[in-house]
Design an enzyme around this catalytic site. Structure first.
Site, PDB file in Angstrom:
ATOM      1  N   GLY A 133      -8.861   4.725  -7.074  1.00  0.00           N
ATOM      2  CA  GLY A 133      -7.569   4.056  -7.083  1.00  0.00           C
ATOM      3  C   GLY A 133      -6.571   4.680  -6.127  1.00  0.00           C
ATOM      4  N   VAL A 134      -5.326   4.819  -6.589  1.00  0.00           N
ATOM      5  CA  VAL A 134      -4.251   5.391  -5.782  1.00  0.00           C
ATOM      6  C   VAL A 134      -4.623   6.798  -5.324  1.00  0.00           C
ATOM      7  CG1 VAL A 134      -1.858   6.226  -5.873  1.00  0.00           C
ATOM      8  CG2 VAL A 134      -2.444   4.024  -6.879  1.00  0.00           C
ATOM      9  N   ASP A 135      -5.184   7.592  -6.223  1.00  0.00           N
ATOM     10  CA  ASP A 135      -5.566   8.979  -5.918  1.00  0.00           C
ATOM     11  C   ASP A 135      -6.530   9.033  -4.732  1.00  0.00           C
ATOM     12  OD1 ASP A 135      -5.678  11.743  -6.253  1.00  0.00           O
ATOM     13  OD2 ASP A 135      -7.090  11.656  -7.918  1.00  0.00           O
TER      14      ASP A 135
ATOM     15  N   THR B 271      -1.936   2.512 -15.174  1.00  0.00           N
ATOM     16  CA  THR B 271      -2.259   1.106 -15.450  1.00  0.00           C
ATOM     17  C   THR B 271      -3.569   0.643 -14.818  1.00  0.00           C
ATOM     18  OG1 THR B 271      -0.994   0.277 -13.565  1.00  0.00           O
ATOM     19  CG2 THR B 271       0.176   0.515 -15.684  1.00  0.00           C
ATOM     20  N   GLY B 272      -4.250   1.524 -14.122  1.00  0.00           N
ATOM     21  CA  GLY B 272      -5.540   1.178 -13.534  1.00  0.00           C
ATOM     22  C   GLY B 272      -6.669   1.581 -14.466  1.00  0.00           C
ATOM     23  N   VAL B 273      -7.509   2.506 -14.006  1.00  0.00           N
ATOM     24  CA  VAL B 273      -8.668   2.906 -14.810  1.00  0.00           C
ATOM     25  C   VAL B 273      -8.282   3.605 -16.110  1.00  0.00           C
ATOM     26  CG1 VAL B 273     -10.197   3.071 -12.805  1.00  0.00           C
ATOM     27  CG2 VAL B 273      -9.028   5.107 -13.605  1.00  0.00           C
ATOM     28  N   TYR B 274      -7.020   4.088 -16.213  1.00  0.00           N
ATOM     29  CA  TYR B 274      -6.587   4.721 -17.454  1.00  0.00           C
ATOM     30  C   TYR B 274      -6.191   3.698 -18.515  1.00  0.00           C
ATOM     31  CZ  TYR B 274      -6.703   9.427 -15.415  1.00  0.00           C
ATOM     32  OH  TYR B 274      -7.100  10.613 -14.848  1.00  0.00           O
TER      33      TYR B 274
ATOM     34  N   ASP C 268       0.855  -1.186   0.000  1.00  0.00           N
ATOM     35  CA  ASP C 268       0.000   0.000   0.000  1.00  0.00           C
ATOM     36  C   ASP C 268       0.893   1.240   0.000  1.00  0.00           C
ATOM     37  OD1 ASP C 268      -1.703   2.120   0.619  1.00  0.00           O
ATOM     38  OD2 ASP C 268      -2.741   1.046   2.224  1.00  0.00           O
TER      39      ASP C 268
END
Length: 168
Positions: free
Chosen positions: A32-34, A123-126, A10
């Protein structure tokens, strides 16, 4: 020389000087991370991002750029926000993704940060394919002159971790 380390974990718990936030251009939080960084870091991060929006980033932070704020309640001292590109199968946007890593290191150098933690930007929702995103990240960090002594890729999923350690 900069040491690269790869950790599955994390990023909001990373014991580093600066964590990189895969932000959206609004700088006002997201998923996500944001979202995790804003939730765990607290209102200080959001307040600092609002100040940035009210001053020099009225239209948001451009893709590929980076800017720092306080880290609020995170163990890190700073959050370096960068906006990754949305992956497009018919358009090469890899230069923008590489810019996220270069610009984040530039900001870390300006802050005097010795250690920095990166997520797998875009690499997530993008939608950026993880193997290509890992390759671009590691190659860019290795090729970028910096005073940072340790770059820690902090990957949330086993899939991301495995993709990144391939380039170790």
């Amino acid at each position: 020389m900069t040491r690269l380390t790869f950790v599955r974990g994390d990023i909001t718990e990373a014991p580093v000087d600066a964590v990189v936030n895969a932000a959206n251009s609004s700088l006002l939080g997201g998923g996500g991370v944001d979202g995790a960084i804003h939730r765990k870091g607290g209102t200080e991060i959001l307040a600092a991002c609002r100040d940035l929006r009210a001053s020099r980033y009225g239209r948001g932070l451009p893709t590929g750029q980076a800017v720092a704020t306080t880290a609020g309640r995170l163990p890190a001292r700073w959050v370096i926000h960068t906006v990754g590109p949305v992956w497009q199968p018919d358009e090469d946007r890899s230069g923008l993704l590489a810019s996220c890593y270069r610009e984040s290191l530039r900001v870390a150098d300006e802050l005097g940060a010795a250690t920095i933690a990166f997520p797998a930007i875009s690499t997530g929702v993008y939608g950026w394919p993880i193997d290509d995103g890992a390759r671009i990240a590691v190659q860019t960090v290795r090729a970028t002159p910096t005073s940072v002594t340790e770059v820690r890729f902090t990957l949330f999923s086993e899939v991301a971790y495995e993709a990144f350690v391939t380039y170790e």
